[in-house]
Design a protein around this motif. Structure first.
Motif, PDB file in Angstrom:
ATOM      1  N   ALA A   1       0.811  -1.144   0.002  1.00 39.12           N
ATOM      2  CA  ALA A   1      -0.202   0.007   0.135  1.00 39.12           C
ATOM      3  C   ALA A   1       0.805   1.453  -0.131  1.00 39.12           C
ATOM      4  N   ALA A   2       1.899   1.126   0.776  1.00 38.39           N
ATOM      5  CA  ALA A   2       2.864   2.233   0.744  1.00 38.39           C
ATOM      6  C   ALA A   2       3.909   2.298  -0.271  1.00 38.39           C
TER       7      ALA A   2
ATOM      8  N   THR B   1       9.089   5.835  19.822  1.00 39.92           N
ATOM      9  CA  THR B   1      10.154   6.966  19.516  1.00 39.92           C
ATOM     10  C   THR B   1       9.306   8.049  18.877  1.00 39.92           C
ATOM     11  N   PRO B   2       9.487   9.420  19.385  1.00 40.71           N
ATOM     12  CA  PRO B   2       8.796  10.574  18.830  1.00 40.71           C
ATOM     13  C   PRO B   2       9.141  10.525  17.220  1.00 40.71           C
ATOM     14  N   HIS B   3       8.067  10.907  16.341  1.00 44.82           N
ATOM     15  CA  HIS B   3       8.369  10.765  14.833  1.00 44.82           C
ATOM     16  C   HIS B   3       9.643  11.606  14.575  1.00 44.82           C
TER      17      HIS B   3
ATOM     18  N   MET C   1       1.090  -0.751  10.813  1.00 45.28           N
ATOM     19  CA  MET C   1       2.360  -0.908   9.948  1.00 45.28           C
ATOM     20  C   MET C   1       2.514   0.170   8.777  1.00 45.28           C
ATOM     21  N   GLU C   2       1.503   0.387   8.033  1.00 41.45           N
ATOM     22  CA  GLU C   2       1.640   1.393   6.973  1.00 41.45           C
ATOM     23  C   GLU C   2       2.117   2.582   7.349  1.00 41.45           C
ATOM     24  N   ARG C   3       1.691   3.019   8.488  1.00 45.27           N
ATOM     25  CA  ARG C   3       1.883   4.632   8.857  1.00 45.27           C
ATOM     26  C   ARG C   3       3.454   4.538   9.475  1.00 45.27           C
TER      27      ARG C   3
ATOM     28  N   ALA D   1      10.007   6.311   5.149  1.00 47.20           N
ATOM     29  CA  ALA D   1      10.471   6.755   3.856  1.00 47.20           C
ATOM     30  C   ALA D   1      11.118   7.979   3.687  1.00 47.20           C
ATOM     31  N   ASN D   2      10.740   8.512   5.011  1.00 49.74           N
ATOM     32  CA  ASN D   2      11.524   9.938   4.888  1.00 49.74           C
ATOM     33  C   ASN D   2      11.225  10.872   3.537  1.00 49.74           C
TER      34      ASN D   2
END
Length: 279
Positions: A39-40, A211-213, A268-270, A276-277
């Motif tokens: 999906a990603a 962990t913070p994004h 998981m997709e998030r 992917a940065n």
């Protein structure tokens, strides 16, 4: 398609992103991870920890993942995570895993180097890449990993370790934890920069959950190419299970498993899209 982990991470290193490595234990968790990656539009690493081997047959698991990977529209790698025993690693290599992690962090540096080098020699003969760790992560909340010392990676020792052992990618202990943080995360990004300067390999971050994004993105920009995720996915699944069974305790297992897979796939997709940065 099934892809060598080393090749996958070298591309991530070259192009400034990280690949998600999801700890999985069943058909549903594997299917969710691959569907999320598709999906990603990104690669994904399917990671089986040695911790789960007593309940998950390595050979059967490998055949299942390889079969699903062959049908996938994105690259999929099969990885053995946090293995301490040579027997488990050799079984995984024979079963067709693309990479293995030998975790010698409980040993002193001399023995960690010695045992890691032995694994590298065995794995490379079979064309399998090796991840290793120097330093030791602490265990946070809701984790089922072993307790570590929390000692951070020494950049000079990391440089020596990589040159001597010949590992393909290195797990850097910079303050993340297995599981969820108890209190504010204290992650040493300056230490990571120093490690990156001394180690010209794809670097691995264990402890992606909680962990913070913004910190995640900074670690990727400082050389992290693979990020392990387990606990946040587990928490989402268990919450969904509790919700399903709150008023119905005789629901069919097939319905339960389908609902859990549907619940964890977007989680998981998030992660995959974050890692992917913006690439």
């Amino acid at each position: 398609m099934l892809m060598d982990t080393k090749v996958m991470l070298q591309d991530a290193q070259k192009n400034g992103y990280a690949v998600a490595a999801f700890n999985v234990y069943s058909l549903e968790t594997v299917q969710a991870a691959i569907a999320a990656a598709e999906a990603a539009g990104s690669p994904v690493i399917i990671a089986l920890g040695e911790r789960y081997v007593p309940e998950v047959d390595i050979d059967g698991f490998a055949e299942m993942v390889k079969g699903l990977a062959r049908k996938s529209s994105v690259p999929v790698s099969l990885h053995l995570d946090h293995a301490y025993e040579n027997e488990t690693i050799i079984r995984a290599i024979r079963a067709g895993f693309n990479s293995v992690m030998y975790d010698g962090s409980k040993h002193d540096l001399e023995n960690n180097i010695k045992y890691t080098k032995e694994i590298v020699e065995i794995a490379h003969l079979a064309g399998v890449s090796v991840e290793a760790e120097i330093g030791s992560m602490a265990r946070g909340a809701f984790s089922d990993e072993e307790e570590g010392t929390g000692s951070l990676t020494d950049p000079k020792l990391a440089e020596e370790f990589v040159k001597t052992t010949g590992v393909d990618f290195l797990a850097a202990a910079i303050g993340t934890v297995h599981g969820m943080y108890q209190g504010e995360p204290n992650i040493d990004l300056d230490l990571l920069e120093d490690i990156k300067k001394r180690v010209d390999l794809p670097l691995v971050l264990h402890g992606g959950s909680g962990t913070p994004h913004e910190t995640i993105l900074k670690t990727i920009n400082s050389g992290i190419c693979k990020i392990n995720v387990n606990t946040e996915v587990s928490i989402a699944a268990v919450k969904r299970l509790k919700s399903l069974l709150a008023n119905e305790d005789t629901m069919h297992l097939s319905v339960v498993m389908e609902a859990i897979q549907s619940e964890i796939q977007p989680v998981m997709e998030r992660f995959i899209k974050l890692f992917a940065n913006n690439k």
